[in-house]
Design an enzyme around this catalytic site. Sequence first.
Site, mmCIF file in Angstrom:
data_model
loop_
_atom_site.group_PDB
_atom_site.id
_atom_site.type_symbol
_atom_site.label_atom_id
_atom_site.label_comp_id
_atom_site.label_asym_id
_atom_site.label_seq_id
_atom_site.Cartn_x
_atom_site.Cartn_y
_atom_site.Cartn_z
ATOM 1 N N ASP A 176 -3.337 7.750 5.124
ATOM 2 C CA ASP A 176 -2.771 6.430 5.390
ATOM 3 C C ASP A 176 -3.399 5.870 6.669
ATOM 4 O OD1 ASP A 176 -1.164 4.276 5.076
ATOM 5 O OD2 ASP A 176 0.651 5.223 5.842
ATOM 6 N N GLU A 177 -3.459 4.574 6.808
ATOM 7 C CA GLU A 177 -3.980 3.930 8.021
ATOM 8 C C GLU A 177 -5.343 4.512 8.426
ATOM 9 O OE1 GLU A 177 -2.335 1.434 9.004
ATOM 10 O OE2 GLU A 177 -0.184 1.791 9.047
ATOM 11 N N ARG B 3 3.941 -9.284 10.507
ATOM 12 C CA ARG B 3 5.199 -8.524 10.381
ATOM 13 C C ARG B 3 6.315 -9.408 9.848
ATOM 14 N NH1 ARG B 3 3.165 -4.522 9.352
ATOM 15 N NH2 ARG B 3 1.338 -5.856 9.409
ATOM 16 N N LYS C 189 0.822 -1.206 0.000
ATOM 17 C CA LYS C 189 0.000 0.000 0.000
ATOM 18 C C LYS C 189 0.858 1.259 0.000
ATOM 19 C CE LYS C 189 0.169 0.887 4.622
ATOM 20 N NZ LYS C 189 -0.225 1.175 5.933
ATOM 21 N N THR C 190 1.997 1.225 0.671
ATOM 22 C CA THR C 190 2.855 2.409 0.647
ATOM 23 C C THR C 190 3.364 2.664 -0.763
ATOM 24 O OG1 THR C 190 3.536 1.863 2.880
ATOM 25 C CG2 THR C 190 4.784 3.560 1.759
ATOM 26 N N GLN D 199 -6.357 -4.433 10.736
ATOM 27 C CA GLN D 199 -5.219 -3.902 11.478
ATOM 28 C C GLN D 199 -5.612 -2.710 12.341
ATOM 29 O OE1 GLN D 199 -1.249 -3.868 9.526
ATOM 30 N NE2 GLN D 199 -2.386 -4.404 7.684
#
Length: 807
Positions: free
Chosen positions: A243-244, A647, A56-57, A274
């Site tokens: 973002d997020e 992660r 996504k980044t 998340q």
Amino acid sequence: MSSFDDFDAFEGASLSARAMAARPMPYLDELNPAQRAAVEALDGPVLMLAGAGTGKTKALTARIVHLLNTGRARPNEILSVTFTNKAAREMKNRVSGLLGQAVEGMPWLGTFHSICVKLLRRHAELVGLKSNFTILDTDDQLRLLKQLVQAAGIDDKRWPARQLAGVIDNWKNRALTPDKIPAADAGAYNHRGAELYAQYQVRLRELNAVDFGDLLLHMVVIFQTHEDVLEQYQRWFRYILVDEYQDTNVAQYMWLRLLAQRHRNICCVGDDDQSIYGWRGAEVGNILRFEKDFPGAHVVRLEQNYRSTPHILAAASSVIRGNANRLGKELWTEAQEGEKLRLIGHWDGEEEARWIGEEIESMQGGTRGMRGFSLDDMAILVRASHQMRAFEDRFLTIGLPYRVIGGPRFYERMEIRDAMAYFRLVVSPSDDLAFERVVNTPKRGLGDKAQQTIQQIARANGVPLLDGAALAVEQGAIKGKGAKALGEFVVNIARWGRMMRGTVAVDSDDVLDDLAQPMASTPEVSHIELAQIILDESGYTEMWQNDKTPEAPGRLENLKELVKALESFENIQGFLEHVSLVMDNDSDDGGAKVSIMTLHAAKGLEFPVVFLPGWEDGLFPSQRSMDESGVKGLEEERRLAYVGITRAEEVCTISFAGNRRVFGQWQSQMPSRFVDELPEEHVEVLTPPGLYGGGYGAAASAGMSGGMTPGMESRVASANVYNSPGWKRLQSRQGDRPVSQPKESRNTVIDLQAVSAYTMGERVFHDKFGYGEIVGIEGDKLEIAFDKAGTKKVVSRYICSADDVPF
DNA sequence: CTATGGAACGCTTAG
DNA sequence: CGTTCCATAG
């Protein structure tokens, strides 16, 4: 101060929209179809549902570059918000990388907080502040609240100020000003929450200060009450990226929606799985509601995972499937199979730390058929920060380099905060909180009584404390040696202020008048010299030089570092601003290190090797979370587990301990219910060293019904991991230190003999502090300068000669 | 007014 | 167990 640089056209910069439009767009070819769709849908609302590790980044940065390249917007017309400074930095770097040049031109890429500070400085007067307001940290905030609570005649034992702080924070997260507190919240803080909240806001205004929550709250209020201001920004920010998004709270949501209303070019990226910040007001509902808020929104799902192996991904998916409320996503990968997720149980927390330490050491060279990993590739992710101690202790002992991320931070240390309070007072003489912190540090003979006198005089005259102090000296309200010291203190602050501003002495006995002087172009000394002067002449440096505690040298060292850190700023003001917002301390001296951090801090990061210790019911999932928020809380804990597992790129190791020290008391606990939710076929159980084995696969859960909560019904009944006789024995034991603790692991320090014959300068070893040198002997107590842990006094029986250490 | 020791309390999570 | 807060002595 009032310059509008960030809105000016970019004349000199080569980033002019037109020039960019002609450029090729190679970055588009590197995207998969879903990512590409998300990048190319430039206009109108877009919701990007991006699972963990789906790039996504990459998509977000490509989108920014694409906006610039197609001439849709200039760099300063794009508002792009993140939650953490780390994420903002990463975005900046990646955008620069794609553009092939630095992005000085993206002034509006930053965290919610940093962007709001910028905006609020421009419009401070609209909410009764001055543009140079200070930003309080949690410590200041708490002290202030404590004062108010006491003044209100509330027993702060029964009703701690911390609790009030939580209540207020909660309201601010929901964008509620004191006059908007709903009836349902009337009972908060013993029915006095709303009243104290109002007082607190008044007090903040008097102090020309804001807390973190205010940064957003004030801006929302300004946007709501000043249409002209809102419109100006609505027009300016042609494109908005978030973002997020699953972590936004109500205030942030309102802020975004207000700004996006005009162009409706808003692109939000998030993953409901998340969402782990519900406790600080994040509303997953925001992401679920997006399509309603922005009809016609383009929804893109990123589901191809580029980060983890299939085993890891399967384990994560299996765990998160236990949650009822989710949008639902299936991640898939083309990656090679790799290692199964590894599971191991230990006797106690210390052994867990010991085992992980050994595992890390052997994994560097490659073991069990795995490739070798650098320490930088490995991370330990814990639920609560107090779990870190066991690892730090162990790693210190065996000399394994580690770095704690988000731990006790540099700028939170006492000496740094003191020094900063001096700077703050010089920059803003009306900063009463800073004044209180340092009037009597170093000791100037001004105790409670003297400080009360100052408070009274200041209040009676309606002036800040520093002026009150000046008056108190003049009036002779303060007697004795304190009077002289206080006089000097006041004069010094004013003098440093003049040095900073470069103005020659103004004839005035009002310190605040000096602040009103315009900034002179040439200060007498550089801000770095000035900082050093302040620390030296105030007697602060001297205070630590005379301090004989073992920490003193370290503190002086930190002060030096602080002054050095000033070098990258133009002036002290800029530095203070940076510190109050950033606070993170990434100074790293190069060498490879294992990272230790909380699961929360790990979001957005990835590591080839991840250790997830402490999977025990009550610790993880956290008892408190379940008690306070029930199933909702449990689901958030489960998402945290999901974040943890995802992660990992190649190797993920989950562990738990049967016994753990809590407040110095030994307690035993069950493995986490999340352990039961791991799919057997993707898990390998490692046999722990010691007496009991991992009886994985044994059925039944008799005797486990301890604290059943509704959520537990859903747990997978089959693979009940620890049902072996050894494990059951652990369960029955409570309170005291386990009797038959297996300590035969090779790194264990063998019997610590009580030898008293040590000599000065001898090299010794301590189980907890590692190697050191004896610098003092008093009977059976030894003073030892440890290589890594500083100088400490230790009873000799805890020490052995360095030569006797078996490794 | 400061220095000192003992009691009391705390372990979610963050900007 | 470690830190912070408070009371008491100096």
